[in-house]
Each structure stands twice: as C-alpha cells, then as structure tokens.
Design a protein around this motif. Structure first.
Motif, PDB file in Angstrom:
ATOM      1  N   HIS A 128      20.736  10.539   5.161  1.00 37.96           N
ATOM      2  CA  HIS A 128      21.235   9.860   3.977  1.00 37.96           C
ATOM      3  C   HIS A 128      22.289  10.728   3.293  1.00 37.96           C
ATOM      4  O   HIS A 128      22.165  11.945   3.238  1.00 37.96           O
ATOM      5  CB  HIS A 128      20.096   9.588   2.988  1.00 37.96           C
ATOM      6  N   GLU A 129      23.307  10.114   2.738  1.00 34.63           N
ATOM      7  CA  GLU A 129      24.388  10.853   2.113  1.00 34.63           C
ATOM      8  C   GLU A 129      24.430  10.587   0.615  1.00 34.63           C
ATOM      9  O   GLU A 129      23.978   9.548   0.140  1.00 34.63           O
ATOM     10  CB  GLU A 129      25.732  10.430   2.739  1.00 34.63           C
ATOM     11  N   THR A 130      24.968  11.522  -0.139  1.00 31.59           N
ATOM     12  CA  THR A 130      25.100  11.364  -1.581  1.00 31.59           C
ATOM     13  C   THR A 130      26.556  11.392  -2.023  1.00 31.59           C
ATOM     14  O   THR A 130      26.843  11.276  -3.189  1.00 31.59           O
ATOM     15  CB  THR A 130      24.349  12.489  -2.315  1.00 31.59           C
TER      16      THR A 130
ATOM     17  N   THR B 139      26.858   4.498  -3.317  1.00 31.55           N
ATOM     18  CA  THR B 139      25.403   4.609  -3.254  1.00 31.55           C
ATOM     19  C   THR B 139      24.764   4.347  -4.615  1.00 31.55           C
ATOM     20  O   THR B 139      25.217   4.840  -5.637  1.00 31.55           O
ATOM     21  CB  THR B 139      24.996   6.015  -2.774  1.00 31.55           C
TER      22      THR B 139
ATOM     23  N   ARG C 224      20.776   4.748  -5.805  1.00 31.71           N
ATOM     24  CA  ARG C 224      19.459   5.130  -5.312  1.00 31.71           C
ATOM     25  C   ARG C 224      18.360   4.510  -6.156  1.00 31.71           C
ATOM     26  O   ARG C 224      18.188   4.848  -7.324  1.00 31.71           O
ATOM     27  CB  ARG C 224      19.314   6.650  -5.275  1.00 31.71           C
TER      28      ARG C 224
ATOM     29  N   ARG D 155      15.108   8.500  -1.311  1.00 25.55           N
ATOM     30  CA  ARG D 155      15.107   9.816  -1.935  1.00 25.55           C
ATOM     31  C   ARG D 155      16.425  10.533  -1.633  1.00 25.55           C
ATOM     32  O   ARG D 155      17.189  10.123  -0.763  1.00 25.55           O
ATOM     33  CB  ARG D 155      13.948  10.660  -1.417  1.00 25.55           C
ATOM     34  N   GLU D 156      16.647  11.630  -2.350  1.00 28.32           N
ATOM     35  CA  GLU D 156      17.808  12.464  -2.049  1.00 28.32           C
ATOM     36  C   GLU D 156      17.632  13.080  -0.663  1.00 28.32           C
ATOM     37  O   GLU D 156      16.500  13.322  -0.219  1.00 28.32           O
ATOM     38  CB  GLU D 156      17.948  13.574  -3.094  1.00 28.32           C
TER      39      GLU D 156
ATOM     40  N   TYR E 165      21.577   4.128   4.381  1.00 27.19           N
ATOM     41  CA  TYR E 165      22.121   4.263   3.037  1.00 27.19           C
ATOM     42  C   TYR E 165      21.632   3.112   2.164  1.00 27.19           C
ATOM     43  O   TYR E 165      21.259   2.054   2.675  1.00 27.19           O
ATOM     44  CB  TYR E 165      23.652   4.256   3.065  1.00 27.19           C
TER      45      TYR E 165
END
Length: 431
Positions: free
Chosen positions: A6-8, A13, A15, A19-20, A248
């Motif tokens: 998963h990317e931030t 995105t 959330r 989760r992070e 994502y």
C-alpha cells in the motif's frame, strides 16, 4: 502483492479501511484505541442499523454492487433462524483486497460480521475462504476477543476448494452444505434458502468492513467521499503495466488516470487496454483514459465495462493485446463448472476461435461465430454469471482489439511478445 505494498504518496488515497504501510496486523488493543467495538456502534437496534446502512448508500464490494441495506432487510424479513456468511474466497485472480483486509484488519471484518448478524438476527457466522493463512489470522483475532471477555455467536470457518466459480455465493453455500462447490440456479435466492436451507446473508469481506465505520460515524460521514450513486471508498488492486502494483483505497468517482499515475506510479509502456473491474468487468481501450472516466459504476457502464471487484489490470503497448484477450477466454473455459452445456461448450468454442485468430490460423467462420456466441447465443443461459462473464470478455475484446485482430488476420502476428500480464493467468488454470 501484500498489504505492505500500500502506498501513501498519492493524494488520491483516502484511508478508512486500510492501515498505513508496514504496520502489520492490527491487534485488539490497537483496534479498541481506534474506536473499534464502541458503544456508539452497538447502541443501534437491528432496525436502526439496517436503516443507517441503507441511508449510507453502501453497495456490495464483491462485484454485483447490490445495495447492502436492502440485502440486510431482505434476510431480516425471512423467518429465522438465519446465517451470516463472510465470503472471503476472493476467487478473482486479479484481486487481493479482501486478502489484504483480513491479514491486516481482521477485527474490522469480525466486527462488521457481528453487526450484520445483529442486524439480521443471526446467531451463526461462517467465514468461507480458500486460504488457511487467513483462517488462522481470524482465529487468532477471535481468541483475543474471547480473552477480553467478549461473547460471540457461533462461529466457524470453512475452507473451500480452489476455483473461480467456487467463490460464487451459491457455490460457497453448496460447499458448506457438503455438496460440490458449484453454483445453483435461482430461485431460491440465498436470502431465502442458503446454509442448511436457512435464510443466509452472504457478504464479501470489504462490504462487511464498512459496517462498523458506518455504525460508529454515521451515514453522512460515509457519504462525505465518493460518488452520488456509489458513495464511500473502494479498495482497488492494481496490476499489469504499472510501476507500483498493489492494493489501494480511493473514493469512488476517482479518475482512473489519477489512480494509475498517482498510486500506480504511471504506465511506462503505455496503455493498450485495461480491465477496470476484474475478469468479469469487460475490456476498455487505453483511449478511454483520455476522457472523464472515473471509478464508479455509472461512468464505467457508460464506457462499456463495469466496476466489478475494482481490480484494475493494465495491458501495456509492449505486449500482444490479442494474446491477453485469448488467454482470458481460455481462463473462462478452464474454470467452467461444467454443469451447463452452454457454458461447457460455449466458453471453449469462443476460446478456441480467438486463439486460432491470434495464431493466424483463423477458420472462415471464427469471427462470425465469436460475435454470435458473445452477443446472442450465450448471455443469460447459465446457472450462474460465469457464462455471462465469458460473453462480456469476448464481446468487449472484439471491439477493443479490433485493429489487432485485423493485423493478426493479415500477417499471422502483430510482432509483439505474447507474454501474459494478467495476474494469475500466466500458468494454465485447467483442471
């Protein structure tokens, strides 16, 4: 692909469910600290909970996009006893979203299932999965709850057989009822007669994971992001010709181009075509990304495809697109339950015909037969949606890869490698 992918970095995105990256599995203490199992969610009566979910506009995230509130109400209105079935099979090869949720946020899914059981008046919850690793994760999370003194309804896990159609709702119920995991004709619907002939709510993992958030935060909060006809966020699985494949979370209505660029890191070899919603959703040409194409049912249907499971697979310009289309049809033929003649023979006939065209060995009537099968003969004739999915795959392939088909007919090849980029289909799925 795992939850760690998963990317931030992208503003696309939002959330809510995920989760992070790198945080691993959420413990009970972490989940409680984040508001899990809060009284605000559990103070609702069953009817209030159903009304709240209905007002939120949540639609099923398993592919059919059926209104979740209506589904809850249908099961609750049946004579008891009732059953809640968590469909965690995720048989779609291009999707990893439910897998990611169960691995990293099992308590969110468990609480969603418990709230669903409360809403429909059920004392029985069943997790159906193909993956024993997920079975263990959920079992460990339930032990945490029990140690904390929670009282749980009857709960069991059923590990079903591999296979695409084995993840279909009625096929899952057949397996749990100790029969072959093959879909059944409707009616009766699962909300009328399912597990042990009892009314059964079948919901996929992502759909259930939204229930605690809606119960705690309210319908207006849920609708604060996303499109009008399908509010909230959706988990997408990116694969194929993107720099950063993974799972994502984005608001529905997000432009597909932004998802590919901001989250997927761009498409270095271009976009020849894409499957925007998994293998059932139909092909779109790369040119569709130049318009205002967004990730929601209305926009995608207008373009000729569907949201499906939101598994987006990009076919780059560097590979033979017709090879991808032929391999997808072969997948449908290989994965047929072989209980309906139209499906058994129709999917194989379409796969054979398109493969001959790809190899430059076309018979005089191959393309005509493909059009006839996909548009008139096969849709609506199977016990389940498998045949319809195959017909959609063929019908959209004939349109999207029309130029490529002509090149193969004239030259016998397009000159590009036939390397398959569709996840899970690099190897044969034949029985």
């Amino acid at each position: 692909m795992t939850a760690a992918m998963h990317e931030t970095r992208a503003t696309t995105t939002t959330r809510r469910l995920l989760r992070e990256p790198g945080m691993g599995r959420e413990s009970l203490d972490d989940y409680l600290a984040a508001g899990g199992y809060a009284a605000a969610a559990w103070d609702h009566s069953p009817l209030e909970l159903i009304d709240l979910v209905t007002a939120s506009g949540l639609r099923g995230r398993g592919g059919a996009a059926f209104p979740t509130g209506r589904k809850l109400r249908s099961v609750a209105g049946q004579p008891g006893p009732r059953v809640v079935l968590i469909n965690g099979a995720e048989s779609e090869p291009a999707s990893r979203k439910d897998h990611a949720l169960l691995l990293t946020r099992p308590h969110l899914v468990i609480e969603g299932a418990l709230l669903a059981a409360r809403a429909v008046g059920s004392d029985d919850v069943i997790l159906y999965t193909h993956d024993r690793a997920l079975e263990r994760v959920v079992a460990e999370a339930r032990k945490e709850l029990k140690r904390a003194g929670a009282k749980l309804p009857r709960w069991r896990t059923e590990v079903g057989p591999p296979g695409y159609v084995a993840g279909e709702a009625s096929a899952a119920i057949q397996w749990i009822n100790r029969r072959s995991a093959r879909p059944t004709s409707k009616p009766p619907r699962t909300h009328e007669r399912g597990v042990a002939n009892r009314p059964t709510l079948v919901q996929n993992v992502e759909t259930l994971a939204n229930l605690p958030l809606i119960a705690r935060e309210g319908a207006a909060w849920f609708r604060a992001v996303g499109s009008d006809d399908a509010p909230g966020t959706v988990l997408v699985t990116l694969s194929g010709g993107v720099r950063r494949p993974g799972v994502y979370e984005v608001p529905t209505g997000t432009p597909l181009r932004a998802i590919l660029d901001d989250l997927g890191g761009g498409t270095p070899d271009g976009v020849q075509a894409l499957l925007p919603g998994g293998y059932f959703a139909g092909w779109l040409p790369g040119a569709a990304l130049r318009g205002n194409l967004t990730l929601d049912p209305t926009s995608l249907r207008a373009a000729g495809a569907d949201l499906g499971s939101a598994a987006i697979t990009v076919v780059p310009d560097s590979v033979c697109g017709l090879a991808q289309a032929a391999r997808l049809l072969r997948f449908f033929a290989d994965e047929s339950a072989r209980q309906c003649g139209a499906c058994t023979f129709g999917t194989a006939a379409m796969a054979d015909a398109l493969e001959r065209v790809r190899r430059g060995e076309e018979r005089p009537d191959d393309l005509e037969r493909l059009h006839t099968y996909a548009e008139r003969m096969l849709p609506g004739r199977g016990a389940c949606g498998h045949l319809d999915g195959a017909a959609v795959a063929a019908r959209t392939a004939l349109r999207v890869f029309a130029d490529e088909i002509e090149i193969h007919r004239r030259r016998g090849t397009c000159g590009r490698p036939a390397r398959i980029v569709l996840p899970g289909l690099e190897e044969s799925h034949g029985r």
